[in-house]
Design an enzyme around this catalytic site. Structure first.
Site, short mmCIF file in Angstrom:
data_model
loop_
_atom_site.label_atom_id
_atom_site.label_comp_id
_atom_site.label_asym_id
_atom_site.label_seq_id
_atom_site.Cartn_x
_atom_site.Cartn_y
_atom_site.Cartn_z
N GLU A 193 3.48 7.37 8.86
CA GLU A 193 3.53 6.29 9.84
C GLU A 193 4.97 6.06 10.30
OE1 GLU A 193 0.03 3.43 7.87
OE2 GLU A 193 2.12 2.80 7.84
N ARG B 259 -4.21 0.67 -2.10
CA ARG B 259 -3.57 -0.65 -2.13
C ARG B 259 -2.99 -0.95 -3.51
NH1 ARG B 259 -7.90 -0.73 1.24
NH2 ARG B 259 -7.42 -1.42 3.38
N HIS C 230 4.80 0.22 0.55
CA HIS C 230 5.35 -0.54 1.66
C HIS C 230 4.38 -1.65 2.06
CE1 HIS C 230 2.76 2.53 3.54
NE2 HIS C 230 2.54 1.64 4.49
N GLN D 288 0.81 -1.21 0.00
CA GLN D 288 0.00 0.00 0.00
C GLN D 288 0.85 1.26 0.00
OE1 GLN D 288 -1.29 0.60 4.55
NE2 GLN D 288 -1.72 -1.48 3.81
N HIS E 202 0.22 5.76 0.98
CA HIS E 202 -0.66 6.77 1.56
C HIS E 202 -0.46 8.10 0.84
CE1 HIS E 202 -1.37 3.83 4.62
NE2 HIS E 202 -0.12 3.85 5.04
#
Length: 407
Positions: A143, A294, A275, A106, A108
Protein backbone atom coordinates in the site's frame (compact mmCIF):
# COMPACT_ATOMS: atom_id res chain seq x y z
CA UNK A 1 -11.50 7.93 -21.71
CA UNK A 2 -14.42 7.44 -19.33
CA UNK A 3 -15.66 9.48 -16.42
CA UNK A 4 -16.00 7.21 -13.36
CA UNK A 5 -18.95 6.95 -10.99
CA UNK A 6 -17.43 5.77 -7.70
CA UNK A 7 -18.79 4.26 -4.50
CA UNK A 8 -18.26 5.77 -1.05
CA UNK A 9 -17.79 3.15 1.68
CA UNK A 10 -19.45 4.12 5.00
CA UNK A 11 -17.13 2.41 7.49
CA UNK A 12 -17.64 3.50 11.10
CA UNK A 13 -14.16 5.06 11.42
CA UNK A 14 -14.75 7.40 8.49
CA UNK A 15 -14.90 11.18 8.70
CA UNK A 16 -18.38 12.66 8.37
CA UNK A 17 -17.13 15.76 6.53
CA UNK A 18 -13.79 15.22 4.72
CA UNK A 19 -14.98 13.45 1.55
CA UNK A 20 -18.10 15.67 1.19
CA UNK A 21 -15.84 18.74 1.48
CA UNK A 22 -13.56 17.35 -1.25
CA UNK A 23 -16.51 16.60 -3.52
CA UNK A 24 -18.31 19.84 -2.73
CA UNK A 25 -21.42 18.03 -1.47
CA UNK A 26 -23.43 18.25 1.71
CA UNK A 27 -22.52 15.79 4.48
CA UNK A 28 -25.13 13.11 5.10
CA UNK A 29 -24.40 12.91 8.82
CA UNK A 30 -23.02 9.39 8.34
CA UNK A 31 -19.34 8.39 8.12
CA UNK A 32 -17.88 8.49 4.61
CA UNK A 33 -14.64 6.57 4.93
CA UNK A 34 -13.36 5.62 1.48
CA UNK A 35 -14.07 6.60 -2.12
CA UNK A 36 -13.13 3.60 -4.29
CA UNK A 37 -11.81 3.89 -7.86
CA UNK A 38 -11.10 0.73 -9.80
CA UNK A 39 -12.48 -2.70 -10.58
CA UNK A 40 -12.55 -4.33 -7.14
CA UNK A 41 -15.52 -6.76 -7.06
CA UNK A 42 -16.70 -5.29 -3.75
CA UNK A 43 -17.51 -1.90 -5.28
CA UNK A 44 -16.35 -1.48 -8.88
CA UNK A 45 -16.45 1.95 -10.45
CA UNK A 46 -19.04 2.42 -13.13
CA UNK A 47 -18.75 4.17 -16.47
CA UNK A 48 -21.08 5.02 -19.33
CA UNK A 49 -20.35 3.94 -22.89
CA UNK A 50 -22.30 3.74 -26.10
CA UNK A 51 -20.21 0.79 -27.21
CA UNK A 52 -18.92 -2.05 -25.08
CA UNK A 53 -19.33 -5.78 -24.93
CA UNK A 54 -23.06 -6.30 -24.62
CA UNK A 55 -23.92 -2.65 -25.33
CA UNK A 56 -27.15 -1.74 -27.02
CA UNK A 57 -26.92 -2.03 -30.79
CA UNK A 58 -28.71 1.28 -31.36
CA UNK A 59 -25.90 3.28 -29.75
CA UNK A 60 -27.82 4.09 -26.58
CA UNK A 61 -25.46 4.92 -23.73
CA UNK A 62 -25.43 2.35 -20.95
CA UNK A 63 -23.79 2.10 -17.53
CA UNK A 64 -21.25 -0.69 -16.98
CA UNK A 65 -19.11 -1.83 -14.08
CA UNK A 66 -15.45 -1.23 -14.90
CA UNK A 67 -14.75 -4.82 -13.88
CA UNK A 68 -17.17 -6.07 -16.57
CA UNK A 69 -15.70 -3.76 -19.21
CA UNK A 70 -12.21 -5.11 -18.48
CA UNK A 71 -13.38 -8.74 -18.38
CA UNK A 72 -15.01 -8.34 -21.81
CA UNK A 73 -11.85 -7.00 -23.50
CA UNK A 74 -8.83 -7.16 -21.16
CA UNK A 75 -6.14 -6.52 -23.76
CA UNK A 76 -8.02 -3.52 -25.14
CA UNK A 77 -8.59 -1.95 -21.73
CA UNK A 78 -5.38 -2.95 -19.92
CA UNK A 79 -2.95 -3.49 -22.78
CA UNK A 80 -1.17 -6.73 -23.73
CA UNK A 81 1.84 -6.06 -21.49
CA UNK A 82 -0.29 -5.57 -18.35
CA UNK A 83 -2.35 -8.67 -19.10
CA UNK A 84 0.80 -10.77 -19.55
CA UNK A 85 2.22 -9.53 -16.26
CA UNK A 86 -0.85 -9.34 -14.00
CA UNK A 87 -3.56 -11.32 -15.75
CA UNK A 88 -6.87 -10.00 -17.14
CA UNK A 89 -7.67 -7.70 -14.22
CA UNK A 90 -6.77 -4.21 -13.02
CA UNK A 91 -4.06 -4.96 -10.44
CA UNK A 92 -4.59 -1.92 -8.21
CA UNK A 93 -7.32 -0.15 -6.27
CA UNK A 94 -7.20 3.63 -5.84
CA UNK A 95 -9.00 5.33 -2.95
CA UNK A 96 -9.57 8.60 -1.21
CA UNK A 97 -9.37 7.64 2.47
CA UNK A 98 -10.88 9.86 5.18
CA UNK A 99 -10.06 8.70 8.71
CA UNK A 100 -12.10 10.39 11.41
CA UNK A 101 -11.09 7.77 13.99
CA UNK A 102 -8.25 5.20 14.16
CA UNK A 103 -8.40 2.20 11.84
CA UNK A 104 -7.44 -1.27 13.05
CA UNK A 105 -3.80 -2.10 13.71
CA UNK A 106 -2.88 -4.54 10.94
CA UNK A 107 -0.29 -6.19 8.71
CA UNK A 108 -0.41 -7.67 5.22
CA UNK A 109 1.28 -10.88 4.02
CA UNK A 110 3.87 -11.12 1.29
CA UNK A 111 2.97 -12.97 -1.90
CA UNK A 112 4.28 -16.38 -0.78
CA UNK A 113 2.51 -16.11 2.60
CA UNK A 114 -0.74 -15.09 0.92
CA UNK A 115 -0.59 -17.99 -1.53
CA UNK A 116 0.18 -20.46 1.25
CA UNK A 117 -2.48 -19.07 3.61
CA UNK A 118 -5.16 -18.94 0.93
CA UNK A 119 -4.43 -22.50 -0.20
CA UNK A 120 -4.57 -23.73 3.40
CA UNK A 121 -7.95 -22.10 4.12
CA UNK A 122 -9.33 -23.35 0.82
CA UNK A 123 -8.11 -26.86 1.65
CA UNK A 124 -9.80 -26.62 5.06
CA UNK A 125 -12.95 -25.28 3.36
CA UNK A 126 -13.15 -22.16 5.50
CA UNK A 127 -16.02 -20.14 3.98
CA UNK A 128 -14.74 -17.07 2.13
CA UNK A 129 -17.04 -14.82 4.18
CA UNK A 130 -16.31 -16.47 7.56
CA UNK A 131 -15.39 -13.90 10.23
CA UNK A 132 -12.31 -15.93 11.17
CA UNK A 133 -11.03 -16.23 7.59
CA UNK A 134 -7.69 -14.47 7.05
CA UNK A 135 -7.06 -14.86 3.32
CA UNK A 136 -9.72 -13.76 0.85
CA UNK A 137 -7.38 -14.24 -2.11
CA UNK A 138 -3.86 -15.41 -2.97
CA UNK A 139 -2.33 -11.97 -3.51
CA UNK A 140 -0.16 -9.64 -1.47
CA UNK A 141 -1.27 -6.12 -0.55
CA UNK A 142 1.45 -3.48 -0.61
CA UNK A 143 0.00 0.00 0.00
CA UNK A 144 0.91 3.65 -0.42
CA UNK A 145 -0.87 6.51 1.39
CA UNK A 146 -0.28 10.11 0.27
CA UNK A 147 -1.54 12.88 2.55
CA UNK A 148 -3.95 15.51 1.25
CA UNK A 149 -4.20 17.06 4.73
CA UNK A 150 -2.12 16.57 7.86
CA UNK A 151 -2.28 12.79 8.29
CA UNK A 152 -1.38 10.75 11.38
CA UNK A 153 -0.47 7.10 11.39
CA UNK A 154 1.53 4.31 12.99
CA UNK A 155 4.12 2.49 10.92
CA UNK A 156 6.69 -0.14 11.90
CA UNK A 157 8.32 -0.91 15.23
CA UNK A 158 10.23 1.62 17.28
CA UNK A 159 13.66 0.70 18.62
CA UNK A 160 12.78 -1.49 21.67
CA UNK A 161 14.58 0.79 24.14
CA UNK A 162 12.40 3.73 23.05
CA UNK A 163 9.22 1.73 23.60
CA UNK A 164 10.52 0.61 26.99
CA UNK A 165 11.05 4.22 28.02
CA UNK A 166 7.50 5.14 27.04
CA UNK A 167 6.09 2.21 29.01
CA UNK A 168 8.21 3.02 32.05
CA UNK A 169 7.23 6.69 32.01
CA UNK A 170 3.60 5.74 32.63
CA UNK A 171 4.39 4.28 36.06
CA UNK A 172 1.99 1.36 35.65
CA UNK A 173 3.24 -1.73 37.49
CA UNK A 174 1.68 -4.23 35.09
CA UNK A 175 3.68 -2.72 32.20
CA UNK A 176 7.03 -3.30 33.90
CA UNK A 177 7.50 -6.92 32.64
CA UNK A 178 7.08 -5.68 29.04
CA UNK A 179 9.59 -2.87 29.55
CA UNK A 180 12.06 -5.31 31.13
CA UNK A 181 11.80 -7.63 28.13
CA UNK A 182 12.36 -4.75 25.72
CA UNK A 183 15.54 -3.80 27.58
CA UNK A 184 16.90 -7.30 28.13
CA UNK A 185 16.27 -9.24 24.92
CA UNK A 186 17.75 -8.83 21.42
CA UNK A 187 15.59 -6.73 19.09
CA UNK A 188 13.72 -9.45 17.19
CA UNK A 189 13.10 -11.55 20.31
CA UNK A 190 12.09 -8.52 22.40
CA UNK A 191 9.50 -7.30 19.91
CA UNK A 192 8.13 -10.79 19.27
CA UNK A 193 7.86 -11.71 22.95
CA UNK A 194 6.21 -8.47 24.02
CA UNK A 195 3.66 -8.43 21.18
CA UNK A 196 2.88 -12.11 21.83
CA UNK A 197 2.43 -11.48 25.56
CA UNK A 198 0.12 -8.51 24.99
CA UNK A 199 -2.11 -10.31 22.47
CA UNK A 200 -2.20 -13.62 24.37
CA UNK A 201 -2.88 -12.11 27.79
CA UNK A 202 -6.11 -12.62 29.71
CA UNK A 203 -8.53 -10.09 28.23
CA UNK A 204 -9.86 -8.87 31.59
CA UNK A 205 -6.35 -8.36 32.96
CA UNK A 206 -5.06 -6.62 29.84
CA UNK A 207 -8.16 -4.39 29.80
CA UNK A 208 -7.31 -3.22 33.32
CA UNK A 209 -3.75 -2.51 32.22
CA UNK A 210 -4.97 -0.54 29.20
CA UNK A 211 -7.29 1.50 31.42
CA UNK A 212 -4.47 2.33 33.85
CA UNK A 213 -2.06 3.13 31.02
CA UNK A 214 -4.58 5.40 29.30
CA UNK A 215 -5.27 7.36 32.49
CA UNK A 216 -1.54 7.85 33.09
CA UNK A 217 -0.97 8.79 29.47
CA UNK A 218 -3.72 11.38 29.61
CA UNK A 219 -2.20 12.99 32.70
CA UNK A 220 1.30 13.07 31.22
CA UNK A 221 0.10 14.42 27.85
CA UNK A 222 -1.44 17.41 29.66
CA UNK A 223 1.42 17.98 32.11
CA UNK A 224 3.39 21.19 31.38
CA UNK A 225 6.79 19.57 31.92
CA UNK A 226 6.34 16.64 29.52
CA UNK A 227 8.67 16.95 26.47
CA UNK A 228 6.70 17.49 23.23
CA UNK A 229 7.61 14.15 21.66
CA UNK A 230 6.62 12.21 24.77
CA UNK A 231 3.46 14.28 25.16
CA UNK A 232 2.43 13.37 21.59
CA UNK A 233 3.03 9.66 22.26
CA UNK A 234 0.99 9.80 25.46
CA UNK A 235 -1.83 11.77 23.81
CA UNK A 236 -2.00 9.10 21.09
CA UNK A 237 -2.25 6.33 23.71
CA UNK A 238 -5.06 8.13 25.53
CA UNK A 239 -6.90 8.74 22.24
CA UNK A 240 -6.63 5.10 21.13
CA UNK A 241 -7.95 3.92 24.50
CA UNK A 242 -10.85 6.35 24.19
CA UNK A 243 -11.82 4.84 20.84
CA UNK A 244 -11.02 1.21 21.79
CA UNK A 245 -11.44 0.84 25.60
CA UNK A 246 -9.54 -2.12 27.01
CA UNK A 247 -8.23 -3.22 23.60
CA UNK A 248 -4.76 -4.85 23.74
CA UNK A 249 -3.99 -3.05 20.49
CA UNK A 250 -3.57 0.13 22.55
CA UNK A 251 -0.47 -1.42 24.16
CA UNK A 252 0.71 -2.90 20.85
CA UNK A 253 0.51 0.58 19.32
CA UNK A 254 3.00 1.86 21.91
CA UNK A 255 5.62 -0.32 20.21
CA UNK A 256 5.20 1.51 16.88
CA UNK A 257 6.49 4.68 15.27
CA UNK A 258 4.07 7.60 15.24
CA UNK A 259 4.23 9.43 11.90
CA UNK A 260 2.66 12.76 10.98
CA UNK A 261 2.56 13.36 7.22
CA UNK A 262 2.23 16.81 5.75
CA UNK A 263 0.24 17.30 2.51
CA UNK A 264 2.12 15.72 -0.38
CA UNK A 265 4.14 13.34 1.82
CA UNK A 266 3.53 9.60 1.67
CA UNK A 267 4.20 6.26 3.35
CA UNK A 268 4.82 2.94 1.62
CA UNK A 269 3.60 -0.05 3.62
CA UNK A 270 5.20 -3.33 2.64
CA UNK A 271 4.52 -6.87 3.79
CA UNK A 272 4.82 -7.67 7.48
CA UNK A 273 4.95 -4.05 8.67
CA UNK A 274 2.39 -3.33 11.41
CA UNK A 275 0.54 -0.08 10.79
CA UNK A 276 -2.63 1.89 11.43
CA UNK A 277 -4.08 5.12 10.08
CA UNK A 278 -5.24 7.46 12.84
CA UNK A 279 -6.75 10.56 11.25
CA UNK A 280 -6.59 12.65 8.11
CA UNK A 281 -7.45 12.66 4.40
CA UNK A 282 -5.26 10.96 1.83
CA UNK A 283 -5.00 9.25 -1.54
CA UNK A 284 -4.33 5.54 -1.08
CA UNK A 285 -3.33 2.98 -3.68
CA UNK A 286 -2.82 -0.74 -3.13
CA UNK A 287 -2.52 -4.04 -4.88
CA UNK A 288 -5.98 -5.47 -5.49
CA UNK A 289 -6.25 -7.75 -2.46
CA UNK A 290 -8.37 -8.04 0.70
CA UNK A 291 -5.78 -9.86 2.82
CA UNK A 292 -5.53 -8.25 6.27
CA UNK A 293 -4.23 -9.72 9.54
CA UNK A 294 -5.36 -7.58 12.47
CA UNK A 295 -3.33 -6.92 15.62
CA UNK A 296 -5.91 -4.96 17.58
CA UNK A 297 -7.95 -1.74 17.72
CA UNK A 298 -10.85 -3.73 16.35
CA UNK A 299 -13.76 -5.91 17.44
CA UNK A 300 -12.94 -8.22 14.51
CA UNK A 301 -11.09 -11.53 14.59
CA UNK A 302 -7.40 -11.49 15.58
CA UNK A 303 -5.57 -14.70 14.61
CA UNK A 304 -2.54 -14.41 16.89
CA UNK A 305 -0.52 -17.43 15.60
CA UNK A 306 -0.96 -16.41 11.95
CA UNK A 307 -0.24 -12.79 12.76
CA UNK A 308 3.02 -13.75 14.45
CA UNK A 309 3.99 -15.77 11.37
CA UNK A 310 3.57 -12.74 9.11
CA UNK A 311 4.87 -9.81 11.19
CA UNK A 312 8.45 -8.66 10.57
CA UNK A 313 9.91 -8.15 14.05
CA UNK A 314 12.46 -5.46 13.34
CA UNK A 315 12.71 -1.78 14.21
CA UNK A 316 12.27 0.33 11.10
CA UNK A 317 12.41 3.94 10.03
CA UNK A 318 8.94 4.73 8.63
CA UNK A 319 10.62 6.23 5.56
CA UNK A 320 8.44 9.23 4.70
CA UNK A 321 8.33 9.57 0.90
CA UNK A 322 8.46 12.83 -0.98
CA UNK A 323 7.77 12.79 -4.71
CA UNK A 324 10.61 12.86 -7.24
CA UNK A 325 10.07 15.49 -9.93
CA UNK A 326 10.50 14.76 -13.65
CA UNK A 327 11.07 17.36 -16.40
CA UNK A 328 7.48 17.12 -17.66
CA UNK A 329 6.11 18.06 -14.22
CA UNK A 330 5.27 14.54 -13.06
CA UNK A 331 6.01 13.98 -9.36
CA UNK A 332 6.52 10.25 -8.77
CA UNK A 333 6.20 8.36 -5.47
CA UNK A 334 8.84 5.66 -5.92
CA UNK A 335 7.99 2.23 -4.47
CA UNK A 336 9.34 -1.31 -5.04
CA UNK A 337 6.04 -2.71 -6.34
CA UNK A 338 4.88 -3.12 -9.95
CA UNK A 339 1.13 -3.52 -9.31
CA UNK A 340 0.79 0.23 -8.97
CA UNK A 341 2.61 3.45 -9.79
CA UNK A 342 1.32 6.68 -8.25
CA UNK A 343 2.34 10.16 -9.33
CA UNK A 344 1.03 13.69 -9.08
CA UNK A 345 0.77 16.67 -11.43
CA UNK A 346 0.40 20.17 -10.01
CA UNK A 347 -0.74 22.08 -13.10
CA UNK A 348 -0.49 25.88 -13.30
CA UNK A 349 -3.14 27.89 -15.15
CA UNK A 350 -1.15 28.83 -18.23
CA UNK A 351 1.29 25.92 -18.52
CA UNK A 352 1.52 23.85 -21.67
CA UNK A 353 -0.57 20.66 -21.64
CA UNK A 354 1.13 17.50 -20.39
CA UNK A 355 0.89 14.48 -22.71
CA UNK A 356 0.59 11.25 -20.71
CA UNK A 357 2.14 7.90 -21.70
CA UNK A 358 -0.36 5.53 -23.25
CA UNK A 359 1.04 2.04 -22.75
CA UNK A 360 -0.94 1.00 -19.67
CA UNK A 361 -4.33 1.58 -18.00
CA UNK A 362 -4.63 4.76 -15.96
CA UNK A 363 -6.98 6.33 -13.45
CA UNK A 364 -6.69 10.11 -13.13
CA UNK A 365 -8.02 11.67 -9.92
CA UNK A 366 -8.45 15.40 -9.37
CA UNK A 367 -7.86 16.64 -5.82
CA UNK A 368 -7.80 20.41 -6.39
CA UNK A 369 -8.65 23.04 -8.99
CA UNK A 370 -10.40 22.68 -12.34
CA UNK A 371 -8.06 20.73 -14.63
CA UNK A 372 -9.02 18.94 -17.83
CA UNK A 373 -8.15 15.42 -18.98
CA UNK A 374 -8.46 15.61 -22.73
CA UNK A 375 -11.82 17.29 -23.26
CA UNK A 376 -13.26 16.20 -19.92
CA UNK A 377 -13.34 18.79 -17.13
CA UNK A 378 -12.42 17.47 -13.68
CA UNK A 379 -13.28 18.72 -10.21
CA UNK A 380 -11.99 17.64 -6.79
CA UNK A 381 -12.83 14.03 -5.92
CA UNK A 382 -13.75 13.09 -9.50
CA UNK A 383 -11.83 10.73 -11.75
CA UNK A 384 -11.55 9.17 -15.19
CA UNK A 385 -10.37 5.81 -16.55
CA UNK A 386 -7.99 5.92 -19.53
CA UNK A 387 -7.65 2.57 -21.34
CA UNK A 388 -4.22 1.41 -22.47
CA UNK A 389 -3.29 2.81 -25.86
CA UNK A 390 -5.39 5.94 -25.53
CA UNK A 391 -3.44 9.18 -25.56
CA UNK A 392 -4.57 12.05 -23.39
CA UNK A 393 -3.35 15.41 -22.18
CA UNK A 394 -3.69 17.19 -18.85
CA UNK A 395 -4.27 20.93 -18.60
CA UNK A 396 -4.45 23.10 -15.49
CA UNK A 397 -5.14 24.68 -13.22
CA UNK A 398 -5.32 21.95 -10.61
CA UNK A 399 -3.80 18.86 -9.03
CA UNK A 400 -4.21 15.42 -10.58
CA UNK A 401 -3.01 12.07 -9.24
CA UNK A 402 -2.16 9.47 -11.89
CA UNK A 403 -2.47 5.78 -10.98
CA UNK A 404 -1.12 3.16 -13.36
CA UNK A 405 1.06 0.02 -13.41
CA UNK A 406 4.68 -0.85 -14.14
CA UNK A 407 4.87 -3.19 -17.12
Amino acid sequence: MDRLDNTVRPYAWGSVTAIPELLGTEPTGEPQAELWMGAHPGAPSRLTRTRSAGAAQDGTAQSYALSDVIAAAPETELGPAAVRKFGPRLPFLLKVLAAGAPLSLQVHPDLAQAQEGYADEERRRVPIDAPDRNYKDANHKPELICALTRFNGLCGFRVPAESAEILESLGVDSLKPYADLLHARPEEAALREVLTAVLAADRAEIADTVTEAAAAAGRLAAAPGTPPREAAAHAMTASLAHHYPGDPGVLAAMLLNHVELQPGEALFLGAGVPHAYLDGLGVEIMANSDNVLRCGLTPKHVDVPELLRVVRFEATDPGVLRPEAAPDGEELYVTPTDEFRLSRYVLPQDAAPVRLPAGAPQILLCTAGTPRAGELPLSPGHSVFVPAGEHTELRGPGTVFRATVVT
